[in-house]
Scaffold this motif. Structure first.
Motif, PDB file in Angstrom:
ATOM      1  N   THR A   1      26.388  43.274  11.005  1.00  0.00           N
ATOM      2  CA  THR A   1      25.608  43.005  12.221  1.00  0.00           C
ATOM      3  C   THR A   1      26.272  41.909  13.056  1.00  0.00           C
ATOM      4  O   THR A   1      26.346  41.997  14.286  1.00  0.00           O
TER       5      THR A   1
ATOM      6  N   LYS B   1      29.290  43.285  14.790  1.00  0.00           N
ATOM      7  CA  LYS B   1      28.904  44.115  15.928  1.00  0.00           C
ATOM      8  C   LYS B   1      28.399  43.253  17.086  1.00  0.00           C
ATOM      9  O   LYS B   1      28.677  43.527  18.252  1.00  0.00           O
ATOM     10  N   ALA B   2      27.637  42.175  16.733  1.00  0.00           N
ATOM     11  CA  ALA B   2      27.101  41.283  17.775  1.00  0.00           C
ATOM     12  C   ALA B   2      28.226  40.584  18.526  1.00  0.00           C
ATOM     13  O   ALA B   2      28.196  40.459  19.758  1.00  0.00           O
TER      14      ALA B   2
ATOM     15  N   LEU C   1      31.407  41.603  18.697  1.00  0.00           N
ATOM     16  CA  LEU C   1      32.192  42.591  19.433  1.00  0.00           C
ATOM     17  C   LEU C   1      31.496  43.018  20.724  1.00  0.00           C
ATOM     18  O   LEU C   1      32.140  43.272  21.737  1.00  0.00           O
ATOM     19  N   ASN C   2      30.172  43.088  20.650  1.00  0.00           N
ATOM     20  CA  ASN C   2      29.401  43.536  21.814  1.00  0.00           C
ATOM     21  C   ASN C   2      28.758  42.380  22.576  1.00  0.00           C
ATOM     22  O   ASN C   2      27.827  42.592  23.352  1.00  0.00           O
TER      23      ASN C   2
ATOM     24  N   PRO D   1      27.783  39.975  25.337  1.00  0.00           N
ATOM     25  CA  PRO D   1      27.870  40.270  26.784  1.00  0.00           C
ATOM     26  C   PRO D   1      28.610  39.213  27.592  1.00  0.00           C
ATOM     27  O   PRO D   1      28.565  39.241  28.816  1.00  0.00           O
TER      28      PRO D   1
ATOM     29  N   ASN E   1      37.213  39.548  22.539  1.00  0.00           N
ATOM     30  CA  ASN E   1      36.362  40.727  22.698  1.00  0.00           C
ATOM     31  C   ASN E   1      36.704  41.458  23.996  1.00  0.00           C
ATOM     32  O   ASN E   1      37.543  41.019  24.786  1.00  0.00           O
ATOM     33  N   SER E   2      36.019  42.566  24.224  1.00  0.00           N
ATOM     34  CA  SER E   2      36.341  43.424  25.368  1.00  0.00           C
ATOM     35  C   SER E   2      36.035  42.735  26.704  1.00  0.00           C
ATOM     36  O   SER E   2      36.739  42.942  27.695  1.00  0.00           O
ATOM     37  N   LYS E   3      34.972  41.896  26.713  1.00  0.00           N
ATOM     38  CA  LYS E   3      34.615  41.206  27.957  1.00  0.00           C
ATOM     39  C   LYS E   3      35.711  40.225  28.379  1.00  0.00           C
ATOM     40  O   LYS E   3      36.002  40.076  29.569  1.00  0.00           O
TER      41      LYS E   3
END
Length: 664
Positions: free
Chosen positions: A75, A78-79, A81-82, A84, A100-102
């Motif tokens: 979890t 995932k938190a 990686l995602n 915001p 991360n992606s952001k």
């Protein structure tokens, strides 16, 4: 009782039952072998069963914790990686080990692993974060966006040797700042506009041209309304109210209120220039508070001679303009009204103190003695507060002390403070600044304060006065006091020496009737001459010794010409009356061809005295105000404490050069 009962009914732990059964079975073996053996075997079974069940449950709990940890780790991953917001993890050498992606979207680069953060953002002090060992914040601008970077140090325990990493969270606050800026820009500001000397300007114009002046003024102000997207309302023949937002006001500031110069160019045959004063109130909590600030700002603008804009907040005031001299008023109605009111206040008072400014000159001392004679004519005894004399008033005070008429007139500060009460009348002459008065403590004690002054108003001002006579167009305070003597209800008789002191004050501030001299100045001088003032005796009050002449010669020799029209000089002389000598030298320097202004510095103790003079084209009051001083457009001064003469000289030079750049 209920809680205690509940406690007694609670069941003991299972191990306690097993121990009890074991003890009971052992006891039974002594009394009955068969029953004891039966109970003993039951005891053994219970122990074995309990041990087996405990092991099973321990394994189940361990598996549950392990699975839960795996779920939490998953979890968490995932938190992160995602998440915001942009996030990156750095080594302490600054290289990026994960992001991360952001963060990737923010930087817009295909491969960031191993890239040093300095190649993306400069001046991130990573070492300081490690030393502080706590969360830290840095505000940066990156690709036209505003970010707050939050640093967080983490320790990796899985490594054989503990490894530290740094997590950087990038909080984008651009939208918040834009919204905050929009809110500030849309705040309303209140502007009060007044035409300076409206009646006098119209009287100086042919009657058929007067409407044209009115139309031209309103046309320019309407144009200002349109350009600033504001709302203009004329409240009287010479007053306007303009409301605009803060963003438009900032544009006017950047333009240095060029509307002042435009209106000054209005010419329909008027002998007096058309000028306006603007008082602006901003950053108040309410519209009404902005209106009060604007009213105070307008009072400041008018008190400084008009032809300027003053922006006032709760904390400070900012000044623009002020290039024109104040217009002399020919009417003496105000002097007559003030004279009548002053007489009433004096008659109501038993204890009266008069004081000027620190290091008093002849204008301060002459006007103080003039007020003393007014009090005496009203059958009231008054005292002049004077801690010590100086070179500029020494001769005059000697003459005063030698006459019985002025016996016991002077008192020191301690005596005045000791005897002062809230009902004591304190009359302040030749200054309006509390910290410039001879004894500021008297202003805090007394509730009856009168101020008579002619200097352009500064930010500091004596408030809550029972009577204020403040006219900046007048040559000197002595001229104002002379008019009060002339126009009081009863004929006031003044002593010959008092008249000479008043005439000396007028002569000093007008430089022998060369500067700031109007019709009323000559009328006042004529009256003083009429009541016995001897011009030869007045001249003797200003006589200097040979040392002063030598010092002035050295000052003139040290002169430096700036921009072909400003003279800057200094004196290293260690003399007690250096403040007087540099003032006289500043006057002398104006005699040099093409020189429009002069500045002279001198040192006395830990203070640097600065005297500034001008022929009117350069506003020396505004320049001296930047050093905490003030005065008039053509005659001003300042004092600077605890700095060297060289440092003060550089400060004055920088202010002059800055002013020259603004005018170009």
């Amino acid at each position: 009782m209920r809680n205690k009962l509940t406690f007694k009914m609670n069941m003991p732990e299972i191990n306690l039952y097993i121990v009890i059964i074991g003890i009971a079975s052992t006891i039974l073996l002594f009394y009955n072998l068969y029953i004891g053996c039966l109970f003993f075997f039951g005891f053994v079974y219970i122990v074995a069963h309990n041990w087996r069940i405990t092991n099973i449950r321990r394994k189940e709990w361990t598996n549950y914790i392990q699975n839960l940890s795996l779920d939490i780790d998953e979890t968490t991953k995932k938190a992160i990686l995602n998440l915001p917001i942009p996030l990156c993890i750095l080594e302490f050498d600054g290289s990026i080990s994960w992001y991360n992606s952001k963060f990737n979207d923010m930087v817009e680069s295909p491969d960031l692993l191993g890239v040093n953060i300095d190649n993306i953002v400069k001046n991130l002090n990573l070492r300081k974060v490690l030393n502080e060992n706590k969360e830290m914040y840095t505000d940066i601008k990156y690709k036209d966006r505003e970010y707050t970077i939050v640093y967080n140090v983490i320790k990796n325990e899985k490594e054989k040797n503990a490894k530290y990493l740094m997590m950087l969270y990038w909080l984008d606050k651009t939208d918040h700042l834009n919204l905050q800026k929009q809110y500030e820009d849309e705040q309303n500001s209140m502007m009060l506009i007044q035409i300076d000397g409206y009646e006098e300007v119209l009287k100086s114009t042919d009657e058929d041209k007067r409407p044209l002046i009115n139309v031209e003024i309103e046309k320019m102000l309407t144009s200002l309304e349109t350009e600033s997207k504001g709302a203009l309302k004329r409240t009287s023949k010479d007053k306007f109210v303009l409301v605009m937002n803060k963003k438009e006001l900032k544009k006017l500031e950047c333009d240095k209120f060029s509307i002042l110069d435009k209106i000054r160019k209005i010419d329909y045959g008027n002998n007096l220039p058309v000028t306006i004063s603007m008082g602006i109130g901003i950053d108040g909590d309410t519209v009404n508070e902005n209106l009060k600030l604007a009213s105070g700002a307008l009072d400041l603008a008018l008190g400084r001679g008009g032809d300027q804009a003053v922006i006032k907040t709760k904390d400070k005031s900012v000044f623009y303009g002020g290039k024109s001299k104040a217009i002399e008023k020919t009417t003496k109605v105000k002097s007559r009204l003030i004279g009548h009111a002053l007489r009433e206040v004096i008659l109501e008072s038993e204890n009266i103190y008069i004081m000027g400014h620190k290091y008093p000159d002849m204008d301060a001392m002459g006007s103080a003695v003039g007020i003393y004679d007014i009090c005496k004519s009203c059958n009231k005894f008054a005292n002049i507060v004077l801690e010590e004399t100086n070179e500029s008033i020494e001769e005059f005070t000697k003459r005063l002390n030698s006459m019985d008429y002025y016996k016991n007139m002077f008192i020191d500060q301690d005596t005045a403070i000791k005897n002062c009460t809230k009902n004591t009348l304190v009359i302040v002459v030749d200054t309006h600044r509390p910290n410039h008065t001879e004894c500021e403590e008297l202003l805090n004690i007394s509730e009856k304060v009168v101020v008579i002054d002619h200097h352009r108003r500064g930010v500091e001002f004596i408030n809550d006065t029972v009577l204020l006579f403040h006219e900046i167009y007048v040559s000197s305070t002595c001229e104002m006091v002379t008019e009060l003597v002339q126009y009081m209800e009863d004929n006031v008789k003044i002593n010959k020496l008092t008249a000479e002191g008043l005439l000396a004050g007028i002569s000093l501030d007008t430089k022998n009737f060369a500067f700031k001299t109007g019709v009323r100045t000559f009328e006042a001088a004529s009256y003083l001459k009429k009541v016995g003032a001897d011009t030869v005796e007045v001249k003797k009050l200003f006589n200097s010794d040979i040392k002063d002449f030598i010092t002035k010669a050295d000052i003139i020799q040290s002169s430096k010409i700036i921009d072909n029209n400003i003279c800057l000089a200094y004196s290293n002389a260690e003399i007690d009356n250096i403040n007087i000598v540099i003032a006289q030298a500043a006057d002398e320097l104006l005699n040099i061809r093409d020189v429009e202004a002069s500045f002279v510095l001198g040192k006395k103790g830990n203070k640097i005295f600065i005297s500034a003079r001008s022929l009117g084209k350069i506003n020396v009051h505004v320049l001296m105000e930047k050093l905490g001083g003030g005065g008039h457009i053509d005659m001003a001064g300042a004092q600077v404490k605890d700095v060297s003469l060289q440092t003060a000289y550089k400060m004055v030079q920088d202010i002059i050069e800055e002013n020259l750049k603004e005018d170009k």
